[in-house]
Every structure is written in C-alpha cells, then in structure tokens.
Scaffold this active site. Structure first.
Site, PDB file in Angstrom:
ATOM      1  N   PRO A 185       0.744  -0.983  -0.143  1.00 42.45           N
ATOM      2  CA  PRO A 185       0.132  -0.030  -0.010  1.00 42.45           C
ATOM      3  C   PRO A 185       1.166   0.907   0.057  1.00 42.45           C
ATOM      4  CG  PRO A 185       0.020  -0.896   2.291  1.00 42.45           C
ATOM      5  CD  PRO A 185       0.832  -2.292   1.238  1.00 42.45           C
ATOM      6  N   CYS A 186       1.424   1.452  -1.179  1.00 38.88           N
ATOM      7  CA  CYS A 186       2.018   2.671  -1.400  1.00 38.88           C
ATOM      8  C   CYS A 186       1.148   4.235  -0.984  1.00 38.88           C
ATOM      9  CB  CYS A 186       2.819   2.768  -2.805  1.00 38.88           C
ATOM     10  SG  CYS A 186       2.450   1.942  -4.400  1.00 38.88           S
ATOM     11  N   HIS A 187      -0.110   4.145  -1.575  1.00 37.86           N
ATOM     12  CA  HIS A 187      -1.119   5.205  -1.529  1.00 37.86           C
ATOM     13  C   HIS A 187      -1.378   5.706   0.290  1.00 37.86           C
ATOM     14  CE1 HIS A 187      -3.645   1.792  -0.808  1.00 37.86           C
ATOM     15  NE2 HIS A 187      -4.482   2.235  -0.555  1.00 37.86           N
TER      16      HIS A 187
END
Length: 161
Positions: free
Chosen positions: A129-131
């Site tokens: 989850p780089c978001h």
C-alpha cells in the site's frame, strides 16, 4: 528473461492489471493495462493468463468493493534490499491509516527522499500500500497513478474503517 502471467480487471478506478510468477505469487500490479504493468515489472515477459491471475484479481475486486481489508496473496517483488525493506514497512501501515515519508524513514533509519524513491518504484501497487504514504503536511504527493486515484483509494479505506 523470466515470464509472468497476468490479466486485467475493469474497476471503478479504471483497468487494474496483476502479474504472478509460476508459484502464483504476485510480481506486479498497476492501474492500467499490460503497458502500465510492464513499466512496473521491467524486462520480464508478460503472458495473458486469466486463470493464473484469477486469485489475485479476485482479492483486488473484494478489496475495492470493501468486502476485505487484507490481501492474503504471496508477494514476489523484484528490487534491492533497501527497496524491499521499504515495501515491507508499507505492509505494516494499518488499513485506513497513513504515514508520512518522514515517519517511514525514521522507522527505517533512512531519509524521506530515499523512502520516497523506493515507494515510487514499488512494483505491486495497492497490495503493497504505497498509497498510504503522504507528505508531512498531509498532502497526497507522489503517486504513480495520480493524486485522484490515491485520494479514491484512501477514501475506500476510510469509508470501510
């Protein structure tokens, strides 16, 4: 040159593609079609194989619809030792929460710039989850698939949290 099996799912955020290796571990994910996925995984050969990618795309669809908060798929991202440390740290950010680049950097005893670069090269977006990584001021900076997509992903998590 390795080959990866992939397929593309139509989502409310547009097409989403996932590639897997011969063991079924996810090697890449991208908002977009085969070209967007290829850009994330590098020189590996992509072979469309809906059956091989079915489990991964099923979990993505469940996540996007709010039916699940976690991915159970094995991951096999190609990257340096440092990149893998950053990506592992991203997996520790709880669903519905965010961390700044600086917070991730402090946890890894690194710099925000280095974390930002590793975050930007994450080949398995959404599942890693780089978001969930944001600017120190709360801004939605630095998402490969655009700020609107990042905003919408965070909104999915906040509405289901």
């Amino acid at each position: 040159m390795p080959s990866h099996r992939f397929d593309t799912l139509q989502t409310p955020l547009g097409p989403f593609s996932v590639s897997v290796d011969d063991t079924g571990a996810v090697t890449g994910a991208a908002f977009g079609g085969a070209d967007a996925l290829q850009a994330r995984i590098g020189r590996a050969t992509l072979i469309r194989d809906p059956a091989a990618a079915r489990a991964a795309l099923s979990e993505v669809q469940a996540w996007l619809s709010g039916r699940t908060r976690h991915f159970s798929l094995p991951l096999n991202a190609n990257g340096s030792a440092f990149q893998k440390r950053v990506w592992s740290a991203l997996l520790e950010i709880p669903y519905g929460e965010t961390r700044s680049y600086g917070e991730v950097a402090r946890a890894l005893k690194s710099s925000a710039r280095a974390v930002g670069r590793a975050n930007a090269t994450n080949p398995i977006c959404l599942l890693v989850p780089c978001h969930r990584v944001i600017g120190a001021d709360g801004s939605l900076t630095g998402y490969a698939f655009g700020e609107d997509t990042k905003r919408r992903l965070l909104a999915i998590e906040r509405s289901a949290a």
